[in-house]
Design a protein around this motif. Structure first.
Motif, PDB file in Angstrom:
ATOM      1  N   MET A  71       0.859  -1.168   0.000  1.00  0.00           N
ATOM      2  CA  MET A  71       0.000   0.000   0.000  1.00  0.00           C
ATOM      3  C   MET A  71       0.899   1.222   0.000  1.00  0.00           C
ATOM      4  O   MET A  71       1.991   1.208   0.570  1.00  0.00           O
ATOM      5  N   PHE A  72       0.426   2.267  -0.658  1.00  0.00           N
ATOM      6  CA  PHE A  72       1.222   3.478  -0.801  1.00  0.00           C
ATOM      7  C   PHE A  72       0.377   4.713  -0.529  1.00  0.00           C
ATOM      8  O   PHE A  72      -0.824   4.708  -0.759  1.00  0.00           O
ATOM      9  N   HIS A 125      -3.177   1.069  -3.930  1.00  0.00           N
ATOM     10  CA  HIS A 125      -3.152  -0.313  -3.450  1.00  0.00           C
ATOM     11  C   HIS A 125      -3.195  -1.243  -4.654  1.00  0.00           C
ATOM     12  O   HIS A 125      -3.751  -0.900  -5.696  1.00  0.00           O
ATOM     13  N   GLY A 126      -2.593  -2.413  -4.521  1.00  0.00           N
ATOM     14  CA  GLY A 126      -2.688  -3.408  -5.574  1.00  0.00           C
ATOM     15  C   GLY A 126      -1.804  -3.107  -6.760  1.00  0.00           C
ATOM     16  O   GLY A 126      -2.151  -3.433  -7.895  1.00  0.00           O
ATOM     17  N   THR A 127      -0.674  -2.482  -6.518  1.00  0.00           N
ATOM     18  CA  THR A 127       0.271  -2.152  -7.580  1.00  0.00           C
ATOM     19  C   THR A 127       1.682  -2.280  -7.027  1.00  0.00           C
ATOM     20  O   THR A 127       1.879  -2.303  -5.817  1.00  0.00           O
ATOM     21  N   SER A 128       2.638  -2.363  -7.903  1.00  0.00           N
ATOM     22  CA  SER A 128       4.038  -2.395  -7.470  1.00  0.00           C
ATOM     23  C   SER A 128       4.570  -0.964  -7.394  1.00  0.00           C
ATOM     24  O   SER A 128       4.002  -0.038  -7.986  1.00  0.00           O
ATOM     25  N   ARG A 129       5.647  -0.792  -6.683  1.00  0.00           N
ATOM     26  CA  ARG A 129       6.262   0.539  -6.589  1.00  0.00           C
ATOM     27  C   ARG A 129       6.683   1.031  -7.973  1.00  0.00           C
ATOM     28  O   ARG A 129       6.465   2.183  -8.323  1.00  0.00           O
ATOM     29  N   LYS A 160      -9.687  -4.364   6.356  1.00  0.00           N
ATOM     30  CA  LYS A 160      -8.886  -5.597   6.426  1.00  0.00           C
ATOM     31  C   LYS A 160      -8.324  -6.006   5.063  1.00  0.00           C
ATOM     32  O   LYS A 160      -7.273  -6.616   4.986  1.00  0.00           O
ATOM     33  N   PHE A 161      -9.041  -5.660   3.979  1.00  0.00           N
ATOM     34  CA  PHE A 161      -8.561  -6.031   2.652  1.00  0.00           C
ATOM     35  C   PHE A 161      -7.192  -5.425   2.356  1.00  0.00           C
ATOM     36  O   PHE A 161      -6.448  -5.941   1.525  1.00  0.00           O
ATOM     37  N   LEU A 162      -6.813  -4.364   3.063  1.00  0.00           N
ATOM     38  CA  LEU A 162      -5.515  -3.741   2.844  1.00  0.00           C
ATOM     39  C   LEU A 162      -4.363  -4.554   3.419  1.00  0.00           C
ATOM     40  O   LEU A 162      -3.215  -4.341   3.050  1.00  0.00           O
ATOM     41  N   LEU A 163      -4.668  -5.476   4.303  1.00  0.00           N
ATOM     42  CA  LEU A 163      -3.613  -6.265   4.943  1.00  0.00           C
ATOM     43  C   LEU A 163      -3.014  -7.311   4.005  1.00  0.00           C
ATOM     44  O   LEU A 163      -1.877  -7.720   4.189  1.00  0.00           O
ATOM     45  N   ALA A 164      -3.770  -7.749   3.039  1.00  0.00           N
ATOM     46  CA  ALA A 164      -3.286  -8.762   2.098  1.00  0.00           C
ATOM     47  C   ALA A 164      -3.145  -8.131   0.720  1.00  0.00           C
ATOM     48  O   ALA A 164      -4.127  -7.970   0.009  1.00  0.00           O
TER      49      ALA A 164
END
Length: 100
Positions: free
Chosen positions: A1-2, A52-56, A91-95
């Protein structure tokens, strides 16, 4: 997450000219499911995005394509967060999803 912080530079006055492209860029990020939350840094200092859901690397490329960044209207800072505890609603942010 960013968290992406977009802080206005000295050329803030040019923002109006590039606002339509910047807004389209934001909408693409939301439509792609990468930007979860977008808002302003108060009082009128710039903007912030939760991604969220992306690479740096992919996020850096996406941020570099923002017309505000391209035109040096904002400086961008990307802060990576490794979440370990969240309210039930988040909670979805944890995975982190597995990226291609």
């Amino acid at each position: 997450m960013f968290v992406v912080l977009l802080r206005f530079s000295a050329d803030k006055s040019a923002a109006e000219r590039y606002m339509p492209g910047h807004q389209e860029w934001i909408e693409r990020g939301v439509d792609d499911g990468v930007f979860l939350l977008v808002g302003g840094i108060q009082p009128g200092l710039g903007g912030a995005i939760v991604a969220h859901g992306t690479s740096r690397d992919d996020l850096e490329a996406r941020v570099a394509a923002d017309p505000f960044v391209e035109q040096d209207i904002v400086s961008a800072e990307i802060v990576e967060i490794a979440p370990w505890l969240a309210d039930d609603r988040l909670k979805f942010l944890l995975a982190e999803p597995v990226l291609p």
